[in-house]
Design an enzyme around this catalytic site. Structure first.
Site, PDB file in Angstrom:
ATOM      1  CB  CYS A   1      45.023 -13.439  24.076  1.00  0.00           C
ATOM      2  SG  CYS A   1      46.375 -14.577  24.426  1.00  0.00           S
ATOM      3  CB  THR A  56      33.403  14.406  27.918  1.00  0.00           C
ATOM      4  OG1 THR A  56      34.761  14.105  28.189  1.00  0.00           O
ATOM      5  CG2 THR A  56      33.295  15.490  26.873  1.00  0.00           C
ATOM      6  CD  GLN A  71      36.335  11.016  26.800  1.00  0.00           C
ATOM      7  OE1 GLN A  71      37.251  11.285  27.547  1.00  0.00           O
ATOM      8  NE2 GLN A  71      35.296  11.803  26.663  1.00  0.00           N
ATOM      9  CG  ASN A  72      31.000   6.600  28.006  1.00  0.00           C
ATOM     10  OD1 ASN A  72      31.797   7.192  28.713  1.00  0.00           O
ATOM     11  ND2 ASN A  72      29.808   7.068  27.718  1.00  0.00           N
ATOM     12  CB  CYS A  95      43.903 -17.331  25.131  1.00  0.00           C
ATOM     13  SG  CYS A  95      43.531 -16.722  23.462  1.00  0.00           S
ATOM     14  CB  ALA A 116      23.384  14.236  28.045  1.00  0.00           C
ATOM     15  CG  HIS A 139      39.205   5.762  26.963  1.00  0.00           C
ATOM     16  ND1 HIS A 139      38.676   6.744  27.747  1.00  0.00           N
ATOM     17  CD2 HIS A 139      40.247   6.334  26.295  1.00  0.00           C
ATOM     18  CE1 HIS A 139      39.372   7.878  27.564  1.00  0.00           C
ATOM     19  NE2 HIS A 139      40.312   7.645  26.689  1.00  0.00           N
TER      20      HIS A 139
END
Ligand code: NAD
Length: 245
Positions: free
Chosen positions: A126, A186, A100-101, A145, A228, A118
């Site tokens: 773009c 998490t 999720q990082n 772009c 962790a 994520h």
């Protein structure tokens, strides 16, 4: 005739999936998004991290992400990121990391099969041609772009609140075949990732959570509380000595 005694080895894990969250990067000095000293205490998500906020005021969202980039770029992987990478190098099992990082610390620790559900802080997308470009520098509403030259169409390649996650098909496939599911750092609040353990367990996987605090989720067979950066290297070392990977 002498017959060698047959020993039964423990069943091996063939497919291991890690789900990592902000807590795995906390020992690298990156703030989590919730709790004391967290990012959402300093910046209201409604103003800087929703799809609506980007439509309303893209400059504010760009500024928020630009601010995070500097800290994220300086961070180094810690013992927890390294432990996953070591397991990948030392085991015959297929090992994937759903993260999720938005930081790139798994890659910096040389992990492979890393899926950023994520998005990534170092990428922009773009809205005109869809191309994704690596960018560690500042981005704003005037950024052009590099692929189609459109002006003002670049957005962070980060999943904002109220947007769907990335890699959905890959996630589905991995959760179908996983036999050991390990969540690390998490809070179990952000869906759909918070529901992955349930799916894995329903599909027959053993489920383990390594987190700094207990969370309200009964989908884990084992919960290991602690930092962790200390608990994950120990967990990986025990796994490597178990003969199951
Ligand atoms: P979260 O902030 O909601 O929860 C983090 C969890 O990690 C908490 O339960 C906390 O107890 C635990 N934790 C904190 N320090 C720990 C440590 N040293 N060891 C083990 N556990 C620790 O984060 P989340 O669940 O990942 O979800 C929130 C969202 O925040 C995600 O979408 C993610 O994209 C985003 N986020 C990413 C980063 C990053 O990329 N480094 C940083 C902050 C938030």
């Amino acid at each position: 005739m002498y017959k060698e005694k047959q020993t039964t080895s423990p069943p091996a894990y063939q497919n291991i999936v890690f789900l990592t969250g902000a807590g795995i990067s906390a020992p690298s000095g990156l703030d989590t998004f919730r709790g004391k000293n967290s990012i959402w205490n300093k910046y209201p998500p409604d103003e800087v991290a929703t799809a609506e906020a980007f439509e309303r005021n893209p400059e504010r969202v760009h500024a928020f992400i630009n601010g995070l980039k500097a800290a994220f770029q300086k961070a180094k992987p810690n013992e927890a990121h390294k432990a996953i990478s070591l397991l990948q190098q030392s085991s015959k099992a297929d090992i994937s990391v759903l993260t999720q990082n938005i930081d790139t610390l798994h890659e910096q620790a040389n992990s492979k099969n890393v899926y950023h559900i994520h998005g990534q802080i170092n990428q922009i997308k773009c809205l005109s041609c869809g191309c994704i470009t690596e960018e560690w520098g500042s981005v704003n509403s005037q950024t052009i772009c590099p692929s189609c030259n459109s002006l003002g169409k670049m957005r962070p390649n980060i999943v904002l609140f109220h947007e769907p996650i990335l890699w959905t098909e890959k996630v589905e496939k991995l959760l179908e075949t996983v036999d050991l599911f390990v969540a690390v750092g998490t809070s179990g609040i952000v869906f759909p990732a918070a529901g992955f353990a349930k799916i894995a367990k329903t599909n027959g996987a053993e489920t383990v959570l390594l987190n700094a605090e207990t969370i309200e989720n009964s989908d884990f067979d084992e919960i290991i509380i602690g930092n962790a950066a200390e608990t994950l290297p120990k967990f990986v070392s025990e796994l490597l000595h178990s003969g199951k990977v």
